[in-house]
Scaffold this motif. Structure first.
Motif, PDB file in Angstrom:
ATOM      1  N   HIS A   1       0.884  -1.178   0.000  1.00 55.79           N
ATOM      2  CA  HIS A   1       0.000   0.000   0.000  1.00 55.79           C
ATOM      3  C   HIS A   1       0.914   1.218   0.000  1.00 55.79           C
ATOM      4  CE1 HIS A   1      -3.113   2.734   1.240  1.00 55.79           C
ATOM      5  NE2 HIS A   1      -2.914   2.660   2.539  1.00 55.79           N
TER       6      HIS A   1
ATOM      7  N   GLU B   1       0.221   4.464   0.473  1.00 56.85           N
ATOM      8  CA  GLU B   1      -0.063   5.658   1.292  1.00 56.85           C
ATOM      9  C   GLU B   1       1.237   6.052   2.011  1.00 56.85           C
ATOM     10  OE1 GLU B   1      -3.583   5.421   3.753  1.00 56.85           O
ATOM     11  OE2 GLU B   1      -3.335   7.504   4.422  1.00 56.85           O
TER      12      GLU B   1
ATOM     13  N   ASP C   1       2.368   6.853   4.776  1.00 58.70           N
ATOM     14  CA  ASP C   1       2.819   6.295   6.067  1.00 58.70           C
ATOM     15  C   ASP C   1       3.512   4.948   5.881  1.00 58.70           C
ATOM     16  OD1 ASP C   1       0.184   5.502   5.356  1.00 58.70           O
ATOM     17  OD2 ASP C   1      -0.241   4.838   7.404  1.00 58.70           O
ATOM     18  N   HIS C   2       3.317   4.312   4.716  1.00 55.88           N
ATOM     19  CA  HIS C   2       3.991   3.027   4.448  1.00 55.88           C
ATOM     20  C   HIS C   2       4.951   3.093   3.261  1.00 55.88           C
ATOM     21  CE1 HIS C   2       1.178   1.629   7.305  1.00 55.88           C
ATOM     22  NE2 HIS C   2       0.160   1.940   6.543  1.00 55.88           N
TER      23      HIS C   2
ATOM     24  N   HIS D   1      -7.834  -0.106   2.650  1.00 62.43           N
ATOM     25  CA  HIS D   1      -8.847   0.915   2.469  1.00 62.43           C
ATOM     26  C   HIS D   1      -8.581   1.827   1.280  1.00 62.43           C
ATOM     27  CE1 HIS D   1      -6.585   4.435   4.410  1.00 62.43           C
ATOM     28  NE2 HIS D   1      -5.743   3.444   4.375  1.00 62.43           N
TER      29      HIS D   1
ATOM     30  N   ASP E   1      -2.701  -2.311   6.415  1.00 59.18           N
ATOM     31  CA  ASP E   1      -3.559  -1.597   7.382  1.00 59.18           C
ATOM     32  C   ASP E   1      -4.557  -2.533   8.076  1.00 59.18           C
ATOM     33  OD1 ASP E   1      -2.566   1.023   7.201  1.00 59.18           O
ATOM     34  OD2 ASP E   1      -3.716   1.416   5.388  1.00 59.18           O
TER      35      ASP E   1
ATOM     36  N   TYR F   1      -9.565   1.793  15.226  1.00 59.47           N
ATOM     37  CA  TYR F   1      -9.008   1.770  13.872  1.00 59.47           C
ATOM     38  C   TYR F   1     -10.077   1.300  12.879  1.00 59.47           C
ATOM     39  CZ  TYR F   1      -5.347   1.284  10.362  1.00 59.47           C
ATOM     40  OH  TYR F   1      -4.569   1.432   9.239  1.00 59.47           O
TER      41      TYR F   1
ATOM     42  N   HIS G   1       0.546  -1.269  11.256  1.00 61.90           N
ATOM     43  CA  HIS G   1       0.496  -0.390  12.425  1.00 61.90           C
ATOM     44  C   HIS G   1       0.262  -1.245  13.676  1.00 61.90           C
ATOM     45  CE1 HIS G   1       0.077   3.293  10.053  1.00 61.90           C
ATOM     46  NE2 HIS G   1      -0.933   2.760   9.404  1.00 61.90           N
TER      47      HIS G   1
HETATM   48 FE1  FEO Z   1      -3.620   3.425   4.610  1.00 65.47          FE
HETATM   49 FE2  FEO Z   1      -1.610   3.100   7.289  1.00 65.47          FE
HETATM   50  O1  FEO Z   1      -2.099   3.747   5.605  1.00 65.47           O
END
Ligand code: FEO
Length: 399
Positions: free
Chosen positions: A78, A80, A82-83, A146, A165, A193, A226
């Motif tokens: 993914h 995004e 943050d990753h 997501h 995620d 979450y 996470h």
């Molecule tokens: Fe959908 Fe933790 O980024």
């Protein structure tokens, strides 16, 4: 290196100071982690990276713990930030031509984030696999769980799945595994979450859980991107997701209000008395003074949501407007709803609230209640009666 399972290691970043995520959309009272992993088989694989503010430290760690020249491939579940945020710096350090495995949607996003036409990207689909020695990597697309690019990677032979995620938590602790942390805390964060990030896609979660079960994967460890890793009875979180995704309710009612002085608050308390009289538990919140992410979590679990707002400029308070938007956006399902509020002259707010709850798919109970200026004893009795009506609807068997 923290060992996750045989030949599999954690290389993430613990962001202890994080108190909000996705900008300021989501509160993270217990901070978060960005989990990256390596699989060190005949081939060495890096799975996901960390958010780019921490890329120097992360990439330096990969060099120290693995050695850049030893990395054969990268998997991005993914993109995004943050990753995927450290991917650019990581690719600068890895041998030229190191392949990146990801979904087709992820490839398109990587091209837009990094604009590097030289990268060798290998798009994969559900069921595709790559042998890396003793193990095979098996890819499972998780479209819209997501983001459109999301996928998870199963390590056949190690019984370990990198779920990205899914099954994660914004939860930073000294421990790395679910059997080394407080079980109550991990479930609070896993639920928060789910409610705040995955609830809009709940029907897809149901389908995906069924698909994963049908694949008959032997899963011993679930390593999300996470929070902590599910190692003790790892399947428990998959079972819990199946429950949460199916119009989950917990039997209590959220009563939330916003007001100028105390009139709408008094109405809220009267609604609560009606619920209490019927033995239905409730949680009462002043919307403007409550963390929205926590409120969403409670509303996600609630069987009923009763929203009060006094009227301002012919509409609702701004926090109520935001709350109603969140309810709609999170697609909260299978809940009873009702509305109330005090007013001075025009008094539109309760009807606006009720219409919004109805549009969001709530089963509406009663009429939108209004009280002029300050509620009379008779007004408060009517509010208590609304509370009893909501209680009856909550207690009625679901069809
Ligand atoms: Fe959908 Fe933790 O980024």
């Amino acid at each position: 290196m923290v060992q996750v399972s045989k030949n599999i290691y954690w290389h993430g970043y613990k962001h202890w100071s994080l108190r909000s995520f996705h900008g300021n959309e989501l509160s993270t009272h217990r901070a978060s982690t960005y989990n990256s992993y390596s699989v060190q088989d005949k081939k060495t694989v890096i799975v996901d990276t960390v958010w780019d503010p921490f890329k120097e430290e992360y990439v330096e760690g990969i060099g120290r713990e693995i050695g850049f020249a030893n990395v054969d491939m990268v998997v991005i579940n993914h993109i995004e930030p943050d990753h995927g945020g450290s991917l650019g710096l990581l690719m600068e350090r890895l041998p030229a031509g190191t392949p990146i495995y990801c979904t087709g949607n992820c490839e398109r996003a990587i091209r837009r984030y990094f604009y590097n036409p030289d990268w060798r990207i290998v798009p994969v689909k559900t069921g595709d696999s790559v042998n890396i020695g003793e193990y095979d990597l098996v890819f499972v697309e998780m479209r819209m769980l997501h983001w459109p690019d999301s996928m998870m990677t199963y390590v056949r032979g190690a019984g370990t799945v990198f779920s990205n995620d899914a099954f994660g938590q914004h939860y930073c602790t000294s421990g790395y595994f679910n059997d080394t942390v407080d079980e109550c805390e991990i479930y609070q964060e896993a639920l928060k979450y789910f409610a705040n990030i995955l609830a809009p896609f709940a029907p897809l979660v149901t389908k995906k859980v069924a698909e994963i079960e049908a694949m008959g994967l032997d899963i011993d460890v679930i390593a999300p991107s996470h929070g902590v890793i599910w190692r003790k009875d790892a399947m428990q979180i998959i079972r819990k997701y199946a429950e949460w995704a199916n119009e989950y309710t917990d039997g209590f009612v959220v009563v939330t209000y916003d007001c100028f002085y105390r009139a709408t608050m008094q109405m809220a308390e009267a609604v609560a008395r009606g619920l209490e009289g019927k033995g239905v538990p409730y949680k009462l919140y002043h919307c403007a003074a409550t963390d929205m992410s926590d409120l969403i979590t409670d509303m996600f679990c609630a069987s009923g949501v009763v929203v009060g707002s006094s009227t301002i400029n012919n509409t609702v308070h701004r926090t109520t407007a935001a709350l109603l938007d969140e309810i709609k956006g999170h697609k909260l399902r299978g809940k009873v709803g009702a509305a109330f509020g005090s007013y001075g002259w025009s008094g539109e707010a309760p009807k606006i609230v009720q219409d919004s709850l109805r549009d969001a798919g709530f089963e509406i109970v009663g009429e939108p209640l209004r009280a002029l200026f300050a509620p009379s004893e008779a007004d408060l009795d009517i509010c208590a009666a609304l509370g009893r009506q909501v209680a009856d609807a909550v207690l009625a068997p679901r069809t």
